[in-house]
Design a protein around this motif. Structure first.
Motif, mmCIF file in Angstrom:
data_model
loop_
_atom_site.group_PDB
_atom_site.id
_atom_site.type_symbol
_atom_site.label_atom_id
_atom_site.label_comp_id
_atom_site.label_asym_id
_atom_site.label_seq_id
_atom_site.Cartn_x
_atom_site.Cartn_y
_atom_site.Cartn_z
ATOM 1 N N UNK A 102 35.228 37.785 40.603
ATOM 2 C CA UNK A 102 35.668 37.849 41.999
ATOM 3 C C UNK A 102 37.029 38.547 42.082
ATOM 4 N N UNK A 103 37.945 38.177 41.195
ATOM 5 C CA UNK A 103 39.287 38.768 41.217
ATOM 6 C C UNK A 103 39.280 40.263 40.951
ATOM 7 N N UNK A 104 38.288 40.762 40.230
ATOM 8 C CA UNK A 104 38.222 42.186 39.933
ATOM 9 C C UNK A 104 37.289 42.946 40.878
ATOM 10 N N UNK A 105 36.609 42.229 41.767
ATOM 11 C CA UNK A 105 35.762 42.878 42.763
ATOM 12 C C UNK A 105 34.294 43.004 42.387
ATOM 13 N N UNK A 129 23.274 35.352 52.016
ATOM 14 C CA UNK A 129 22.818 34.531 50.898
ATOM 15 C C UNK A 129 21.358 34.763 50.565
ATOM 16 N N UNK A 130 20.937 36.035 50.564
ATOM 17 C CA UNK A 130 19.535 36.359 50.318
ATOM 18 C C UNK A 130 19.417 37.526 49.335
ATOM 19 N N UNK A 146 32.120 31.574 49.567
ATOM 20 C CA UNK A 146 33.068 31.187 50.619
ATOM 21 C C UNK A 146 33.740 32.439 51.207
ATOM 22 N N UNK A 147 34.149 32.388 52.466
ATOM 23 C CA UNK A 147 34.755 33.552 53.121
ATOM 24 C C UNK A 147 35.933 34.155 52.347
ATOM 25 N N UNK A 153 36.125 40.371 47.667
ATOM 26 C CA UNK A 153 35.147 41.370 47.258
ATOM 27 C C UNK A 153 35.166 42.580 48.184
ATOM 28 N N UNK A 154 35.246 42.328 49.490
ATOM 29 C CA UNK A 154 35.306 43.428 50.461
ATOM 30 C C UNK A 154 36.511 44.323 50.201
ATOM 31 N N UNK A 155 37.612 43.718 49.787
ATOM 32 C CA UNK A 155 38.851 44.466 49.547
ATOM 33 C C UNK A 155 38.896 45.091 48.157
#
Length: 173
Positions: A102-105, A129-130, A146-147, A153-155
């Motif tokens: 997550x931290x690396x995208x 979630x699919x 979670x948001x 991830x978006x960033x």
């Protein structure tokens, strides 16, 4: 900004894929250039992994339980990402690998991967979630991230998020 739907073929492996399988320790001090190291991603299990992803314009790494166990090296998710891995889908992850991803995208999804076969064409909707298996015409669901993790991830990961927003905060910007 909404999370895009990712589409790619599945490259399937087994259980207990440790970080030495993802990127062998012998490369740990060879380079800090993750694009250069990416050619060695998964080579202990599949010497052609990088080439397969290049030919397919990316892919999903699908595994069983305990993915990313072993050392906590951050290079593991980075080489997967730089090799063209769009996301890792597994039944379970080592906690440190999950957080490093997550931290690396690199998107990581906890789901039942039993019905996914190597070569299946998948579409992954992280927000809903699919996972749609376009080859078999079925779908499986998972608990959406979670948001705060979706935003990272978006960033493009934690460092990119901080560069973009100047803070780790996730309130109004």
């Amino acid at each position: 900004m909404s999370t895009p739907i990712l589409t790619a073929p599945a490259f399937k492996y087994g259980n207990d894929i440790n970080t030495d399988y993802i990127i062998a320790g012998k490369y740990k001090f060879q380079s800090t250039d993750m694009k250069a190291m990416a050619v060695h991603a998964m080579e202990e299990l599949d010497p052609d992994y990088y080439d397969k992803l290049q030919q397919a314009s990316g892919g999903f790494l699908v595994a069983g339980t305990n993915f990313g166990c072993g050392s906590s090296r951050e290079q593991a998710p980075l080489v997967l990402l730089n090799a063209g891995t769009k996301a890792v889908l597994a039944k379970s992850f080592a906690r440190i690998f999950f957080r490093n991803a997550i931290n690396t995208g690199l998107p990581v999804v906890v789901c039942d991967t039993d019905q996914i076969d190597a070569g299946d064409k998948l579409s992954l909707d992280l927000a809903a979630g699919v996972v749609h298996n376009n080859t078999k015409g079925d779908s499986l669901t998972f608990a959406p991230l979670p948001p705060v993790m979706t935003k990272l991830l978006e960033d493009g990961g934690l460092a990119a998020h901080i560069r973009k927003h100047g803070t780790f905060a996730f309130g109004e910007e």
